[in-house]
Design a protein around this motif. Structure first.
Motif, PDB file in Angstrom:
ATOM      1  N   ALA A  40       0.832  -1.207   0.000  1.00 20.20           N
ATOM      2  CA  ALA A  40       0.000   0.000   0.000  1.00 20.20           C
ATOM      3  C   ALA A  40       0.868   1.259   0.000  1.00 20.20           C
ATOM      4  O   ALA A  40       0.574   2.231  -0.715  1.00 20.20           O
ATOM      5  CB  ALA A  40      -0.938  -0.007   1.205  1.00 20.20           C
ATOM      6  N   LEU A  41       1.946   1.234   0.769  1.00 14.05           N
ATOM      7  CA  LEU A  41       2.842   2.400   0.834  1.00 14.05           C
ATOM      8  C   LEU A  41       3.542   2.637  -0.507  1.00 14.05           C
ATOM      9  O   LEU A  41       3.700   3.775  -0.945  1.00 14.05           O
ATOM     10  CB  LEU A  41       3.890   2.209   1.932  1.00 14.05           C
ATOM     11  N   LEU A  42       3.974   1.552  -1.143  1.00 13.38           N
ATOM     12  CA  LEU A  42       4.675   1.682  -2.425  1.00 13.38           C
ATOM     13  C   LEU A  42       3.717   2.103  -3.529  1.00 13.38           C
ATOM     14  O   LEU A  42       4.048   2.955  -4.362  1.00 13.38           O
ATOM     15  CB  LEU A  42       5.354   0.357  -2.790  1.00 13.38           C
ATOM     16  N   ALA A  43       2.516   1.517  -3.542  1.00 12.47           N
ATOM     17  CA  ALA A  43       1.538   1.831  -4.598  1.00 12.47           C
ATOM     18  C   ALA A  43       1.086   3.281  -4.508  1.00 12.47           C
ATOM     19  O   ALA A  43       0.861   3.941  -5.524  1.00 12.47           O
ATOM     20  CB  ALA A  43       0.341   0.891  -4.503  1.00 12.47           C
ATOM     21  N   SER A  44       0.974   3.796  -3.261  1.00 11.84           N
ATOM     22  CA  SER A  44       0.523   5.181  -3.081  1.00 11.84           C
ATOM     23  C   SER A  44       1.668   6.181  -3.199  1.00 11.84           C
ATOM     24  O   SER A  44       1.473   7.379  -3.065  1.00 11.84           O
ATOM     25  CB  SER A  44      -0.138   5.333  -1.711  1.00 11.84           C
ATOM     26  N   LYS A  45       2.891   5.653  -3.429  1.00  6.17           N
ATOM     27  CA  LYS A  45       4.098   6.486  -3.568  1.00  6.17           C
ATOM     28  C   LYS A  45       4.428   7.252  -2.282  1.00  6.17           C
ATOM     29  O   LYS A  45       5.076   8.303  -2.335  1.00  6.17           O
ATOM     30  CB  LYS A  45       3.976   7.478  -4.757  1.00  6.17           C
ATOM     31  N   ARG A  46       3.976   6.735  -1.143  1.00  2.00           N
ATOM     32  CA  ARG A  46       4.292   7.399   0.120  1.00  2.00           C
ATOM     33  C   ARG A  46       5.713   7.063   0.575  1.00  2.00           C
ATOM     34  O   ARG A  46       6.289   7.775   1.390  1.00  2.00           O
ATOM     35  CB  ARG A  46       3.291   6.968   1.212  1.00  2.00           C
ATOM     36  N   VAL A  47       6.237   5.959   0.075  1.00  2.00           N
ATOM     37  CA  VAL A  47       7.605   5.568   0.420  1.00  2.00           C
ATOM     38  C   VAL A  47       8.344   5.265  -0.871  1.00  2.00           C
ATOM     39  O   VAL A  47       7.810   4.598  -1.756  1.00  2.00           O
ATOM     40  CB  VAL A  47       7.600   4.304   1.327  1.00  2.00           C
ATOM     41  N   ASN A  48       9.572   5.779  -0.984  1.00  2.00           N
ATOM     42  CA  ASN A  48      10.376   5.545  -2.194  1.00  2.00           C
ATOM     43  C   ASN A  48      11.622   4.741  -1.834  1.00  2.00           C
ATOM     44  O   ASN A  48      12.551   5.254  -1.226  1.00  2.00           O
ATOM     45  CB  ASN A  48      10.765   6.879  -2.836  1.00  2.00           C
ATOM     46  N   VAL A  49      11.604   3.459  -2.213  1.00  2.00           N
ATOM     47  CA  VAL A  49      12.755   2.590  -1.906  1.00  2.00           C
ATOM     48  C   VAL A  49      13.735   2.503  -3.082  1.00  2.00           C
ATOM     49  O   VAL A  49      14.806   1.921  -2.959  1.00  2.00           O
ATOM     50  CB  VAL A  49      12.299   1.157  -1.522  1.00  2.00           C
ATOM     51  N   LYS A  50      13.364   3.095  -4.212  1.00  2.00           N
ATOM     52  CA  LYS A  50      14.200   2.944  -5.414  1.00  2.00           C
ATOM     53  C   LYS A  50      15.659   3.386  -5.229  1.00  2.00           C
ATOM     54  O   LYS A  50      16.563   2.753  -5.776  1.00  2.00           O
ATOM     55  CB  LYS A  50      13.564   3.687  -6.596  1.00  2.00           C
ATOM     56  N   PRO A  51      15.920   4.468  -4.462  1.00  2.00           N
ATOM     57  CA  PRO A  51      17.330   4.880  -4.303  1.00  2.00           C
ATOM     58  C   PRO A  51      18.213   3.853  -3.601  1.00  2.00           C
ATOM     59  O   PRO A  51      19.431   3.976  -3.626  1.00  2.00           O
ATOM     60  CB  PRO A  51      17.234   6.161  -3.455  1.00  2.00           C
ATOM     61  N   LEU A  52      17.611   2.852  -2.980  1.00  2.00           N
ATOM     62  CA  LEU A  52      18.418   1.850  -2.267  1.00  2.00           C
ATOM     63  C   LEU A  52      19.192   0.958  -3.227  1.00  2.00           C
ATOM     64  O   LEU A  52      20.259   0.438  -2.886  1.00  2.00           O
ATOM     65  CB  LEU A  52      17.533   0.982  -1.371  1.00  2.00           C
ATOM     66  N   VAL A  53      18.668   0.753  -4.434  1.00  2.00           N
ATOM     67  CA  VAL A  53      19.340  -0.148  -5.386  1.00  2.00           C
ATOM     68  C   VAL A  53      20.474   0.611  -6.077  1.00  2.00           C
ATOM     69  O   VAL A  53      20.244   1.588  -6.773  1.00  2.00           O
ATOM     70  CB  VAL A  53      18.359  -0.698  -6.446  1.00  2.00           C
ATOM     71  N   THR A  54      21.699   0.151  -5.842  1.00  2.00           N
ATOM     72  CA  THR A  54      22.861   0.840  -6.422  1.00  2.00           C
ATOM     73  C   THR A  54      23.591  -0.012  -7.462  1.00  2.00           C
ATOM     74  O   THR A  54      24.349   0.505  -8.255  1.00  2.00           O
ATOM     75  CB  THR A  54      23.861   1.222  -5.315  1.00  2.00           C
ATOM     76  N   HIS A  55      23.374  -1.333  -7.434  1.00  2.00           N
ATOM     77  CA  HIS A  55      24.057  -2.227  -8.377  1.00  2.00           C
ATOM     78  C   HIS A  55      23.081  -3.276  -8.888  1.00  2.00           C
ATOM     79  O   HIS A  55      22.241  -3.750  -8.119  1.00  2.00           O
ATOM     80  CB  HIS A  55      25.228  -2.958  -7.705  1.00  2.00           C
ATOM     81  N   ARG A  56      23.249  -3.640 -10.158  1.00  2.00           N
ATOM     82  CA  ARG A  56      22.430  -4.721 -10.742  1.00  2.00           C
ATOM     83  C   ARG A  56      23.335  -5.674 -11.511  1.00  2.00           C
ATOM     84  O   ARG A  56      24.232  -5.224 -12.232  1.00  2.00           O
ATOM     85  CB  ARG A  56      21.392  -4.143 -11.711  1.00  2.00           C
ATOM     86  N   PHE A  57      23.078  -6.971 -11.345  1.00  2.00           N
ATOM     87  CA  PHE A  57      23.840  -7.990 -12.066  1.00  2.00           C
ATOM     88  C   PHE A  57      22.871  -9.033 -12.623  1.00  2.00           C
ATOM     89  O   PHE A  57      21.879  -9.359 -11.967  1.00  2.00           O
ATOM     90  CB  PHE A  57      24.812  -8.720 -11.128  1.00  2.00           C
ATOM     91  N   PRO A  58      23.176  -9.596 -13.810  1.00  2.00           N
ATOM     92  CA  PRO A  58      22.385 -10.751 -14.253  1.00  2.00           C
ATOM     93  C   PRO A  58      22.727 -11.951 -13.366  1.00  2.00           C
ATOM     94  O   PRO A  58      23.814 -12.003 -12.776  1.00  2.00           O
ATOM     95  CB  PRO A  58      22.848 -10.978 -15.696  1.00  2.00           C
ATOM     96  N   LEU A  59      21.805 -12.910 -13.280  1.00  2.00           N
ATOM     97  CA  LEU A  59      22.001 -14.083 -12.425  1.00  2.00           C
ATOM     98  C   LEU A  59      23.318 -14.798 -12.732  1.00  2.00           C
ATOM     99  O   LEU A  59      23.987 -15.297 -11.823  1.00  2.00           O
ATOM    100  CB  LEU A  59      20.808 -15.042 -12.590  1.00  2.00           C
ATOM    101  N   GLU A  60      23.697 -14.823 -14.021  1.00  2.00           N
ATOM    102  CA  GLU A  60      24.943 -15.516 -14.419  1.00  2.00           C
ATOM    103  C   GLU A  60      26.171 -14.899 -13.738  1.00  2.00           C
ATOM    104  O   GLU A  60      27.205 -15.539 -13.597  1.00  2.00           O
ATOM    105  CB  GLU A  60      25.166 -15.444 -15.937  1.00  2.00           C
TER     106      GLU A  60
END
Length: 355
Positions: free
Chosen positions: A307-327
């Motif tokens: 509910a918090l994420l859908a209503s945009k009351r909380v923004n967790v997106k800045p927490l992700v700093t790195h992305r890797f494929p599973l391989e």
């Protein structure tokens, strides 16, 4: 590259032995769903099992798939499942009670001693291409919530549970100790719940900068201050002693600082887990009626978080700093071990690396 029919998984065999392996694609039971995994975050506990082969009494005795911060797409449903269908995007709550015991009956199912929990020995996690899970603990994601946000509900839930146990409310002054992912979600949630001011400590300047980004009002970079000195800095920045301290490191000196810093009659919540035995100024806490509370994971938090994420009351997106494929999971784990960035996200679907 794994063939479409293969189920690539990140498996810890023993301390220091982490491998990418193919596993059979599981078949969901009547009350389960089969998921094509999309985004899985790496947690400090995953790294700890890889490095040490154990956390407390939980010991890796057989090869175990890691991962418990996860989201994916339903590809198959068991015969008894009615609320989900193939194509649904879901966030996964990793803790599933195995029996209806006293803890489940009172709504505190996280304390059930026989609970299944992803990537806690002997239970396999979901850092793989295909994974089956109890359908009741898969929560449908609204269209405006991304897979990565869905995966971040797990750490966010720790913040929700901790701040609820702490009693954060309108106007609270809060001290968060430690600016790793869990410290940061506690800042987010405390502010969301009405905290008037949040001060956070850490050794790392870059992590404190991230804390500022997510809403911390004050930051303290700890160098070699005594716990009492840290407590006094907290008080001078807030203009008073905080009613609530959320300790997210498990480090002895930080727990000590947490006790000294908390206002008389206030609450200290211990979130971070360190050594089994620590020395703390317990008499100081006792004579000032500082309540010391523990938390274990979370319960009943996924609907709130969605509910918090859908209503945009909380923004967790800045927490992700790195992305890797599973391989490249081994590289991703090395990155996390070095303490780079905040949250490292693995992308398990070779056809979709979007957030």
């Amino acid at each position: 590259m794994a063939a479409p029919g293969q189920n690539l998984a990140v498996v810890v065999h023993r301390a220091g032995d982490l491998r990418l392996e193919n596993r059979p694609i599981p078949e969901p039971g009547p009350d389960e769903v089969l998921l094509r995994m999309h985004s899985v975050g790496i947690c400090g506990s995953d790294v700890h099992y890889w490095q040490h082969g154990r956390i407390g009494d939980f010991v890796v005795k057989d090869p175990m798939v890691l991962g418990h911060e996860a989201s994916g797409t339903v590809v198959k449903v068991g015969s008894g499942v009615t609320h989900l269908k193939p194509g649904d995007r879901v966030a996964i709550e990793p803790g599933v009670p195995r029996e209806m015991d006293e803890f489940c009956r009172t709504g505190r199912y996280n304390l059930s001693p026989t609970i299944f929990f992803c990537a806690t020995p002997p239970d396999n996690g979901n850092l793989c291409r295909y994974y089956k899970h109890s359908a009741s603990y898969c929560y449908k994601l609204p269209d405006n919530v991304t897979f990565e946000e869905g995966a971040l509900i797990e750490p966010l839930s720790v913040g929700i549970h901790a701040c609820k146990r702490a009693g954060v409310t309108l106007g609270s002054k809060v001290f968060v100790s430690g600016s790793g992912p869990i410290g940061l979600v506690n800042v987010l949630v405390a502010k969301m719940m009405g905290a008037a001011a949040v001060v956070i400590t850490d050794l790392s300047a870059s992590r404190l900068q991230k804390a500022k980004e997510v809403g911390a009002d004050f930051t303290i970079q700890v160098k070699n201050e005594t716990p009492q000195e840290v407590a006094s800095k907290v008080e001078s920045l807030l203009g008073c002693m905080p009613e609530i301290t959320v300790e997210c490191t498990g480090v002895q000196a930080c727990i000590q600082a947490g006790i000294y810093a908390t206002r008389s009659g206030g609450t200290l919540v211990l979130v971070g887990l360190g050594p089994e035995m620590v020395t703390v100024p317990i008499v100081n806490a006792a004579v000032r009626e500082v309540d010391i509370r523990g938390i274990f994971r979370y319960c009943n938090t996924w609907p709130v978080a969605i509910a918090l994420l859908a209503s945009k009351r909380v923004n967790v997106k800045p927490l992700v700093t790195h992305r890797f494929p599973l391989e490249k999971a081994l590289e991703a784990f090395e990155t996390t071990k070095r303490g780079e960035g905040v949250k490292v996200m693995l992308k398990c679907d070779p056809t979709d690396h979007n957030p």
